[in-house]
Design a protein around this motif. Structure first.
Motif, short mmCIF file in Angstrom:
data_model
loop_
_atom_site.label_atom_id
_atom_site.label_comp_id
_atom_site.label_asym_id
_atom_site.label_seq_id
_atom_site.Cartn_x
_atom_site.Cartn_y
_atom_site.Cartn_z
N GLN A 47 -3.04 3.03 -1.87
CA GLN A 47 -3.23 2.33 -3.14
C GLN A 47 -2.39 1.05 -3.13
O GLN A 47 -1.22 1.07 -2.73
CB GLN A 47 -2.83 3.26 -4.28
N HIS A 64 -7.53 -0.58 -4.14
CA HIS A 64 -7.59 -0.17 -2.74
C HIS A 64 -8.34 -1.25 -1.96
O HIS A 64 -9.31 -1.80 -2.47
CB HIS A 64 -8.33 1.17 -2.58
N PRO A 115 0.84 -1.21 0.00
CA PRO A 115 0.00 0.00 0.00
C PRO A 115 0.87 1.25 0.00
O PRO A 115 1.80 1.36 0.79
CB PRO A 115 -0.81 -0.11 1.30
#
Ligand SMILES: [Zn+2]
Ligand SMILES: [Zn+2]
Length: 214
Positions: A13, A192, A7
């Motif tokens: 993301q 996500h 992430p």
């Protein structure tokens, strides 16, 4: 193929490090930022980066692509040419979303629906899935039953379509006509949040489950 989710950016993301275990060759999908973290993972796994793949032109997915690709001297492949609109707007996106300044760039290779990309011995099929953005692509490993879907589909939700050139009907059609035929057993990495399977989303996702009208 080994997949590590990393992430990145304030938007958390899911950048992904894909490793071909037979060859030790690797590809990075959607390096939106936090390149130190991504490079740390590449070094920790001691793999050789061969490609950068991009699903679409939103800043949290691609702002780090050009720098990362230059550092490893590798090509950027994707997204679809209809995404030029968003890549050209990267400087504007960086101001708007409070990201470090980002320059517009062009990938080394634009991707069309039905093409494939390769790294090591791994082959990923390319599906053009417009709706969230016009030139969004999804990468699919048929051998490993795994899809990297960017912001097309999430566990329990679908991508936003309120951006310029977003289109809800196109997005739902992309999911139903391009993704579902790949199989209920396919695990997907969304842009996500947590992973899921196409089958689970067909049963329970309120936006695109079977029986729900678009
Ligand atoms: Zn996006
Ligand atoms: Zn995103």
């Amino acid at each position: 193929m080994k997949v590590t989710l990393i992430p990145v950016t304030p938007f958390q993301q899911n950048s992904s490090l894909l490793v071909c275990e037979a060859t030790g060759r690797a590809a990075v999908v959607d390096p939106g930022g936090d390149l130190d973290v991504i490079q740390g993972e590449i070094a920790r796994q001691n793999v050789s980066v061969e490609k950068v793949f991009l699903t679409h032109g939103h800043i949290d997915h691609c702002a780090g692509a050009k720098t990362l690709a230059s550092r490893y001297d590798v090509p950027i492949e994707g997204p679809h040419p209809d995404e030029r609109f968003w890549l050209d707007k990267l400087p504007d996106q960086s101001t708007r979303f409070g990201f470090p300044a980002a320059e517009a760039f062009e990938p080394d290779r634009w991707l069309q629906n039905g093409e494939t990309v390769q790294f090591g011995d791994e082959i990923l099929e390319v599906y053009h899935c417009p709706g969230h953005t016009p030139g969004h692509v999804v990468f699919f490993s048929r051998a490993h039953r795994l899809a990297l879907v960017g912001d097309v589909l999430f566990a329990g939700s679908i991508g936003r379509t309120d951006f310029p050139r977003g289109n809800h009907a196109d997005l739902v059609r992309s999911i139903r006509e391009k993704l579902w035929p790949l199989g209920d057993d396919v695990t997907f990495v969304p842009g996500h949040g947590p992973t899921s399977t196409f089958g689970a989303e067909r049963r329970t996702n309120p936006y695109v489950c079977d029986g729900v009208e678009a």
